[in-house]
Scaffold this motif. Structure first.
Motif, PDB file in Angstrom:
ATOM      1  N   ASP A  38      39.104  22.104 -51.082  1.00 19.78           N
ATOM      2  CA  ASP A  38      39.132  22.525 -52.664  1.00 19.78           C
ATOM      3  C   ASP A  38      37.895  22.204 -53.145  1.00 19.78           C
ATOM      4  O   ASP A  38      37.035  22.787 -53.926  1.00 19.78           O
ATOM      5  CB  ASP A  38      40.356  21.986 -53.549  1.00 19.78           C
ATOM      6  CG  ASP A  38      41.673  22.427 -53.135  1.00 19.78           C
ATOM      7  OD1 ASP A  38      41.546  23.651 -52.510  1.00 19.78           O
ATOM      8  OD2 ASP A  38      42.681  22.044 -53.243  1.00 19.78           O
ATOM      9  N   LEU A  39      37.323  20.979 -52.753  1.00 18.54           N
ATOM     10  CA  LEU A  39      36.128  20.342 -53.372  1.00 18.54           C
ATOM     11  C   LEU A  39      34.906  21.131 -52.761  1.00 18.54           C
ATOM     12  O   LEU A  39      33.981  21.455 -53.411  1.00 18.54           O
ATOM     13  CB  LEU A  39      36.058  18.664 -52.918  1.00 18.54           C
ATOM     14  CG  LEU A  39      34.742  18.102 -53.411  1.00 18.54           C
ATOM     15  CD1 LEU A  39      34.444  18.304 -54.905  1.00 18.54           C
ATOM     16  CD2 LEU A  39      34.700  16.579 -52.979  1.00 18.54           C
ATOM     17  N   GLU A  71      54.491  10.497 -42.455  1.00 24.10           N
ATOM     18  CA  GLU A  71      53.855  10.215 -43.793  1.00 24.10           C
ATOM     19  C   GLU A  71      52.196  10.061 -43.729  1.00 24.10           C
ATOM     20  O   GLU A  71      51.578  10.847 -44.661  1.00 24.10           O
ATOM     21  CB  GLU A  71      54.316   8.930 -44.492  1.00 24.10           C
ATOM     22  CG  GLU A  71      53.472   8.585 -45.807  1.00 24.10           C
ATOM     23  CD  GLU A  71      54.047   7.256 -46.287  1.00 24.10           C
ATOM     24  OE1 GLU A  71      53.699   6.898 -47.466  1.00 24.10           O
ATOM     25  OE2 GLU A  71      55.037   6.407 -45.679  1.00 24.10           O
ATOM     26  N   LEU A  72      51.772   9.707 -42.390  1.00 22.30           N
ATOM     27  CA  LEU A  72      50.408   9.585 -42.198  1.00 22.30           C
ATOM     28  C   LEU A  72      49.996  11.311 -42.160  1.00 22.30           C
ATOM     29  O   LEU A  72      48.902  11.585 -42.644  1.00 22.30           O
ATOM     30  CB  LEU A  72      49.919   8.991 -41.137  1.00 22.30           C
ATOM     31  CG  LEU A  72      48.726   8.710 -40.691  1.00 22.30           C
ATOM     32  CD1 LEU A  72      47.647   8.200 -41.797  1.00 22.30           C
ATOM     33  CD2 LEU A  72      48.539   8.001 -39.213  1.00 22.30           C
ATOM     34  N   GLU A  73      50.499  12.090 -41.456  1.00 23.58           N
ATOM     35  CA  GLU A  73      50.393  13.324 -41.040  1.00 23.58           C
ATOM     36  C   GLU A  73      50.111  14.088 -42.551  1.00 23.58           C
ATOM     37  O   GLU A  73      49.317  15.009 -42.972  1.00 23.58           O
ATOM     38  CB  GLU A  73      51.192  13.711 -40.121  1.00 23.58           C
ATOM     39  CG  GLU A  73      50.972  13.406 -38.801  1.00 23.58           C
ATOM     40  CD  GLU A  73      49.736  13.751 -38.170  1.00 23.58           C
ATOM     41  OE1 GLU A  73      49.108  14.723 -38.610  1.00 23.58           O
ATOM     42  OE2 GLU A  73      49.219  13.172 -37.238  1.00 23.58           O
ATOM     43  N   ALA A  74      51.134  13.889 -43.305  1.00 23.87           N
ATOM     44  CA  ALA A  74      51.263  14.531 -44.620  1.00 23.87           C
ATOM     45  C   ALA A  74      50.023  13.961 -45.784  1.00 23.87           C
ATOM     46  O   ALA A  74      49.436  14.913 -46.254  1.00 23.87           O
ATOM     47  CB  ALA A  74      52.635  14.041 -45.287  1.00 23.87           C
ATOM     48  N   GLU A 114      46.924  16.693 -46.910  1.00 29.85           N
ATOM     49  CA  GLU A 114      46.879  16.742 -48.464  1.00 29.85           C
ATOM     50  C   GLU A 114      45.298  16.645 -48.596  1.00 29.85           C
ATOM     51  O   GLU A 114      44.632  16.944 -49.309  1.00 29.85           O
ATOM     52  CB  GLU A 114      47.596  15.534 -49.038  1.00 29.85           C
ATOM     53  CG  GLU A 114      47.473  15.609 -50.601  1.00 29.85           C
ATOM     54  CD  GLU A 114      48.229  15.036 -51.492  1.00 29.85           C
ATOM     55  OE1 GLU A 114      48.248  14.787 -52.529  1.00 29.85           O
ATOM     56  OE2 GLU A 114      49.213  14.111 -50.657  1.00 29.85           O
ATOM     57  N   LEU A 115      44.755  15.357 -47.656  1.00 30.27           N
ATOM     58  CA  LEU A 115      43.267  15.133 -47.943  1.00 30.27           C
ATOM     59  C   LEU A 115      42.317  16.176 -47.202  1.00 30.27           C
ATOM     60  O   LEU A 115      41.431  16.736 -47.802  1.00 30.27           O
ATOM     61  CB  LEU A 115      42.954  13.815 -46.939  1.00 30.27           C
ATOM     62  CG  LEU A 115      41.753  13.234 -46.912  1.00 30.27           C
ATOM     63  CD1 LEU A 115      41.007  13.054 -48.097  1.00 30.27           C
ATOM     64  CD2 LEU A 115      41.340  12.211 -45.814  1.00 30.27           C
ATOM     65  N   ASP A 116      42.910  16.960 -46.168  1.00 30.04           N
ATOM     66  CA  ASP A 116      42.132  18.080 -45.869  1.00 30.04           C
ATOM     67  C   ASP A 116      41.911  19.111 -47.076  1.00 30.04           C
ATOM     68  O   ASP A 116      41.123  19.808 -46.913  1.00 30.04           O
ATOM     69  CB  ASP A 116      42.816  18.553 -44.308  1.00 30.04           C
ATOM     70  CG  ASP A 116      42.444  17.571 -43.369  1.00 30.04           C
ATOM     71  OD1 ASP A 116      41.564  16.694 -43.683  1.00 30.04           O
ATOM     72  OD2 ASP A 116      43.305  17.855 -42.468  1.00 30.04           O
TER      73      ASP A 116
END
Length: 248
Positions: free
Chosen positions: A121-122, A107-110, A114-116
């Motif tokens: 995108d930002l 879950e942490l890797e996911a 997603e954060l990366d």
């Protein structure tokens, strides 16, 4: 070895059966601690020797009660509030087994992935917005320059008439003052005249309408200016009409 029952202390009240503490202490006595030891006398134990002939010997099966009295206990008092100790920090819970670590790690890797992705995108949107602002500013500047150039180009024939009047000496008095004020006002918008006799010929800025040879020049030179040219900043509004003399 059996213990003899100790005589009751003069300063203590009667004890309650079952090993309870004294009800209250005598006035003026210090803190007292009573430790009682109850033992059941068996058949094989010997009865304790009496202190005198009239002492009672506990019968078989009865409970022998012995008490130890501590007469004095030093109690140290502290003035002021008692300092608090260091905060108690609960230790992090440890997993019972390694089976619960794998789902948490996945879950942490996911979440990191997603954060990366959101970060990229930002950054992409920020770069696109920065480019959009630069493009809009550049286009706005070009539109403003084109509008200004269109207005100034419409006034160039008037400036040509003023130049011809100046050559004939007609720009005198109030008319000459108005002509100078108009030239100064147009110069504030970036209008710059060029094309003077003796300038080196530049085909990007000069339009040659006549050619001749001369021994007085070492390179193609403007020997006569029929009409001055104008530029707005770095933009060429109109080339200058000149006669060019080439070296012999």
């Amino acid at each position: 070895m059996t213990e003899k029952p100790r005589a009751a202390d003069p300063g203590a009240t009667g004890s309650v059966p079952g090993g309870s503490a004294p009800a209250e202490q005598a006035a003026g006595d210090g803190p007292r601690v009573v430790i009682r030891n109850n033992r059941k006398i068996g058949k094989t134990e010997e009865a304790p020797a009496a202190a005198d002939a009239g002492a009672d010997v506990p019968a078989e099966g009865l409970v022998e009660e012995a008490e130890v009295v501590v007469d004095e206990i030093e109690v140290e008092t502290v003035d002021g509030p008692i300092p608090a100790g260091p905060p108690v920090v609960d230790a992090p819970a440890q997993p019972v087994d390694g089976g619960a670590v794998a789902p948490l790690g996945a879950e942490l890797e996911a979440l990191r992935a997603e954060l990366d992705e959101r970060t990229r995108d930002l950054q992409r949107v920020s770069a696109e917005y920065a480019n959009y602002r630069k493009r809009v500013d550049r286009d706005r500047g070009l539109v403003q320059e084109q509008a200004t150039g269109s207005v100034l180009a419409a006034l160039l024939p008037i400036l040509d008439d003023l130049d011809r009047a100046r050559e004939h000496g007609d720009l005198v008095g109030p008319f000459g003052t108005v002509a100078e004020q108009l030239t100064t006002a147009l110069g504030k918008f970036g209008l710059t005249p060029f094309g003077e006799q003796g300038d080196p010929f530049d085909p990007t800025r000069h339009e040659a309408v006549a050619h001749q040879t001369s021994a007085d020049v070492d390179e193609p030179t403007c020997v006569q200016v029929m009409r001055r040219g104008y530029q707005l900043g770095e933009r060429l509004l109109r080339p200058a009409l000149v006669a060019v003399a080439d070296p012999e």
